[in-house]
Design an enzyme around this catalytic site. Structure first.
Site, PDB file in Angstrom:
ATOM      1  N   ASP A  98     -14.530   3.079 -48.771  1.00  0.00           N
ATOM      2  CA  ASP A  98     -15.633   2.137 -49.032  1.00  0.00           C
ATOM      3  C   ASP A  98     -16.996   2.829 -49.105  1.00  0.00           C
ATOM      4  OD1 ASP A  98     -13.468   0.432 -48.416  1.00  0.00           O
ATOM      5  OD2 ASP A  98     -14.181   0.136 -46.361  1.00  0.00           O
ATOM      6  N   GLU A 139     -12.882  -8.234 -53.437  1.00  0.00           N
ATOM      7  CA  GLU A 139     -13.834  -7.758 -52.434  1.00  0.00           C
ATOM      8  C   GLU A 139     -14.710  -6.660 -53.052  1.00  0.00           C
ATOM      9  OE1 GLU A 139     -11.009  -6.564 -49.505  1.00  0.00           O
ATOM     10  OE2 GLU A 139     -10.542  -4.673 -50.482  1.00  0.00           O
TER      11      GLU A 139
END
Length: 326
Positions: free
Chosen positions: A38, A208
């Site tokens: 991420d 997401e």
């Protein structure tokens, strides 16, 4: 050829060869060691920064590291820029940091505790520091968002600054994405004209990891699709005329290559200053790994066609060439 001339010629050739080798040096992928996911990539002053999730079992994800580079090739680790001892309400799963500089302070947005309902403590928090390497301290003493709103899990926050200077928080897991206007001091939110605070901007197949940037007056909205534990995790995008869209899915631009790595997703974008050069920083899973947490941070250059559409990104082991910041 006399000896002096030969020596000068030889020395000149050697210098050119050495310079060529330096210019051809690449970042390689992953760009730094360790399991990290991420990644949030930004530029502060004359330095590239990457703020990733420390990829481990949920109960071990209790801190964040950062990495800095002058050229995208040589990276320095800044360990534990924040941990749960500085955020009393956070116990585990410190995820997907996002960072901006505002009023000479560095604000680090993060999610923690992976809450599954509105009765649990956790959500999206904010930390602040005087330097990009921290140390960061809890800014609010509580989450900025601690509830499911429009069915969006409060994770995977991205902070976007619009052309008028307004900051927006774009976030959401569980296949729902929200946008909200941040107050100038980041202590809360400003209602929209219709008095709503959170608006849904979920595009087709969104899961997401939202990201947004502006290029040539157009708003590029990107997100991750698929299951993060699987090989088909990927990145898709849309283009809109404003921060609110509407955003119609165009297609995938980043995905696995079964010859190199799987699970390529949850990215961020860097635009090199004073150029139209863009980089995509993302995580992926090596072919040798079976654990869901075995994710590494990588970088590729990202290109556009003559109509402004993003060309599919080919994932590599080579990475990108050095691009020092002047």
């Amino acid at each position: 050829m006399n000896k002096v001339l030969f020596f000068i010629t030889f020395a000149s050739c050697s210098t050119l060869i050495a310079q060529k080798k330096v210019s051809e040096k690449t970042s390689m992928n992953p760009i730094f060691k360790g399991w990290y996911a991420d990644p949030e990539a930004v530029i502060f002053d004359k330095t590239y920064w990457v703020y990733p999730t420390y990829s481990a079992k949920y109960e071990d994800e209790v801190f964040l590291d950062a990495f800095s580079s002058p050229d995208l090739v040589n990276w320095t680790k800044h360990p534990r820029i924040i941990d749960t001892t500085s955020v009393k309400w956070a116990k585990k799963t410190m995820w997907a940091p996002a960072i901006v500089k505002n009023n000479n302070k560095y604000f680090l947005f993060f999610s923690a505790n992976d809450i599954q309902n509105n009765n649990e403590i956790g959500g999206i928090g904010v930390a602040v520091a005087d330097k990009p390497e921290g140390p960061f301290k809890d800014y609010l003493g509580k989450p900025l968002i601690d509830k499911f709103i429009n069915y969006a899990q409060p994770i995977d926050q991205f902070v976007f600054k619009d052309k008028d200077g307004q900051y927006y928080l774009i976030y959401g897991g569980w296949r729902h994405c929200n946008i909200a206007k941040l107050k100038p001091d980041f202590t809360g939110f400003i209602p929209f004209d219709d008095n709503s605070v959170f608006k849904g901007i979920t595009p087709d197949q969104y899961v997401e990891g939202p990201v947004m940037f502006i290029r040539n007056g157009k708003y590029y909205f990107m997100w991750s699709e698929g299951d993060w534990v699987g090989p088909d995790y990927c990145v898709s995008y849309a283009i809109g005329d404003s921060v609110m869209g509407p955003f119609k899915r165009i297609g995938k631009i980043l995905q696995q290559d079964p010859k190199i790595a799987t699970g390529a997703g949850h990215h961020s974008i860097i635009k090199a200053p004073d150029s139209d050069r863009y980089y995509i920083v993302y995580h992926r899973r090596p072919l040798t790994e079976t654990s869901a947490f075995s994710r590494e941070t990588c970088i590729e250059e990202m290109f556009f066609d003559e109509n402004g559409y993003i060309k599919p990104v080919k994932i590599t082991n080579k990475g990108v060439k050095a691009n020092p910041l002047k």
